[in-house]
Enzyme design. Structure first.
Site, PDB file in Angstrom:
ATOM      1  N   HIS A 146       0.842  -1.198   0.000  1.00  0.00           N
ATOM      2  CA  HIS A 146       0.000   0.000   0.000  1.00  0.00           C
ATOM      3  C   HIS A 146       0.879   1.251   0.000  1.00  0.00           C
ATOM      4  CE1 HIS A 146      -3.227   2.812   1.020  1.00  0.00           C
ATOM      5  NE2 HIS A 146      -2.469   3.252   2.016  1.00  0.00           N
ATOM      6  N   ARG A 155       4.609  10.359  -6.152  1.00  0.00           N
ATOM      7  CA  ARG A 155       6.020  10.720  -6.305  1.00  0.00           C
ATOM      8  C   ARG A 155       6.754   9.925  -7.379  1.00  0.00           C
ATOM      9  NH1 ARG A 155       4.883  10.620  -0.947  1.00  0.00           N
ATOM     10  NH2 ARG A 155       5.605   8.472  -0.737  1.00  0.00           N
ATOM     11  N   GLU A 210     -10.252   1.512   4.391  1.00  0.00           N
ATOM     12  CA  GLU A 210      -8.893   0.995   4.523  1.00  0.00           C
ATOM     13  C   GLU A 210      -8.949  -0.326   5.279  1.00  0.00           C
ATOM     14  OE1 GLU A 210      -6.027   3.705   6.112  1.00  0.00           O
ATOM     15  OE2 GLU A 210      -6.119   5.032   4.375  1.00  0.00           O
ATOM     16  N   THR A 363      -3.082   0.297   6.029  1.00  0.00           N
ATOM     17  CA  THR A 363      -3.765  -0.463   4.980  1.00  0.00           C
ATOM     18  C   THR A 363      -2.923  -1.644   4.521  1.00  0.00           C
ATOM     19  OG1 THR A 363      -4.843   1.555   4.230  1.00  0.00           O
ATOM     20  CG2 THR A 363      -4.860  -0.312   2.724  1.00  0.00           C
TER      21      THR A 363
END
Length: 432
Positions: A146, A155, A210, A363
């Site tokens: 996750h 990113r 989640e 998660t």
């Protein structure tokens, strides 16, 4: 494993190998008190340990409980948790001995019709409550896949994981007051979100679930002291629950810089009602995801230690039209950090934990597309529809949707250890 004289369906999460503890109220006793789940029934521990059988139980079967029978009349499991793992182990074994098909003590419960009828009730007849009084809640970010998938979204692959991620268990302090038991309605939160590059106050448009595992702390450490990773494993863990840490992704995206989640996380977190004791999960230990980073001494576990569990996890999404789709299947072995490591890191600077504190794993997702434990991943940040039964689709949750988490371990010999349901339905925002 030997069978039970109590009816336990073959696919029940609550086999004789489990014996999870929870808090119930019953038609004959509206006060909240302790029980265990067995098949489709509950065994009322308050009734059992205030009956004429109690002296025999605490002298012959569960002697470590003598003088502490009152813990099962309490409205939470905190006092029982504080008795320690040796007592938890003996109580669990004693209950197993009472309800085993070949019980050596049939006259205590099985053949004692008045007590059996008073203490053994259908689960459908009782109301389930939060099992613990939760003083503090800390949510970690230990699900490697996750963390990597979300990092890639924001990113790119080269910088998906922050530099600290493989060095320490990353976490944040959550909000204990908004933790609710399975079945409690969840209101869509209102917050500040960024629309067309301008902040507005509005209901969240990117509400998510989640899939997490929760760990309850069983005892306190003194302020200013730390807990060694081995001690954490043996003495500080009471048991485990499923945890849905509902998240408002649009609120989160606007607020999280520079101090992290706040209103995007504090409106509701749902847990399953039955606490699966640490001992019940021992046979299902597994190795965590390998970490090639040299760890600081306080986080080091034996190289061959199986420090997490292979709990089969799944998430169902049910639409308002009652169509249900399993949108995720994965395993809790997809963790980079174990709960003992989380505890060791949490207390490193002297933070005092207390019985009833809840730690979340973060998660849990696997490496494959079908193993993603949030809609953020499944929809690739809202760019892709998640197809559902009934010709429907989602990127994020709609009002009327119900999310149900399930988890269990099984050895193929009838030793199924599960958590039951962790369920919540989304309702529109409050009109207040």
């Amino acid at each position: 494993m030997a069978g039970s004289w109590v009816d336990i369906p073959a696919d029940s999460d609550f086999s004789l190998a489990n014996i999870p503890f929870g808090i119930v109220s019953t038609p004959n006793d509206p006060s909240s008190h302790a029980a265990v789940a067995i098949g489709t029934s509950i065994l009322d521990l308050k009734v059992l340990f205030t009956s004429s059988a109690s002296p025999f139980l605490t002298t012959q079967i569960i002697p470590s409980l003598a003088g502490h029978e009152h813990v099962f009349a309490q409205p939470t499991l905190n006092a029982f948790a504080e008795l320690g793992r040796a007592v938890h182990r003996e109580v669990r074994a004693g209950i197993q001995a009472l309800i085993a098909a070949d019980t050596s003590h049939p006259d205590v419960l099985r053949d004692n019709a008045p007590l059996r009828e008073a203490a053994l009730l259908p689960q459908r007849a009782v109301t389930l409550h939060l099992p613990m009084s939760i003083g503090d809640y800390t949510d970690f970010y230990a699900g490697y896949h996750h963390a990597y998938a979300v990092g890639v979204m924001f990113r790119g692959p080269a910088n998906a994981l922050q530099p600290n991620y493989t060095h320490l268990p990353v976490g944040y302090h959550g909000r204990a007051s908004s933790i609710v038991v399975s079945g409690t309605p969840v209101r869509r939160p209102v917050g500040q979100i960024l629309l067309d590059e301008k902040p507005v106050t509005a209901p969240s448009r990117r509400l998510d679930f989640e899939l997490e595992l929760g760990c309850f702390i069983s005892r306190a450490n003194a302020q200013g002291t730390s807990v060694a990773v081995d001690e954490a494993d043996k003495e500080f863990i009471f048991g485990y629950v499923l945890l849905n840490d509902w998240s408002a992704r649009d609120i989160q995206a606007w607020e999280y810089v520079p101090l992290g989640p706040f209103n995007s996380k504090n409106f509701a977190s749902t847990i399953s009602p039955w606490v699966v004791l640490a001992d019940a999960l021992e046979p299902f230990r597994a190795a965590a995801i390998p970490n090639s980073t040299p760890l600081q001494g306080y986080l080091q576990e034996p190289k061959d230690k199986k420090s997490v569990f292979d709990i089969k996890l799944e998430v169902d999404l049910t639409t308002p039209e009652s169509d249900t789709t399993t949108v995720c299947r994965t395993s809790s072995r997809n963790l980079l950090w174990s709960f003992p490591q989380m505890i060791a890191h949490h207390t490193l600077g002297g933070c005092p934990l207390r019985a009833g504190d809840l730690l979340g794993s973060g998660t849990i997702s696997g490496p494959d597309a079908s193993e993603r434990g949030s809609l953020l991943e499944l929809s690739e940040g809202g760019k892709k529809d998640v197809l559902l039964y009934g010709m429907d689709a989602r990127t994020f949750l709609k009002d009327g949707d119900t999310v149900t988490l399930r988890g269990y371990c099984a050895d193929g010999n009838g030793a199924r250890v599960g958590f039951g349901e962790c369920r919540g339905r989304i309702y529109g925002p409050s009109s207040n």
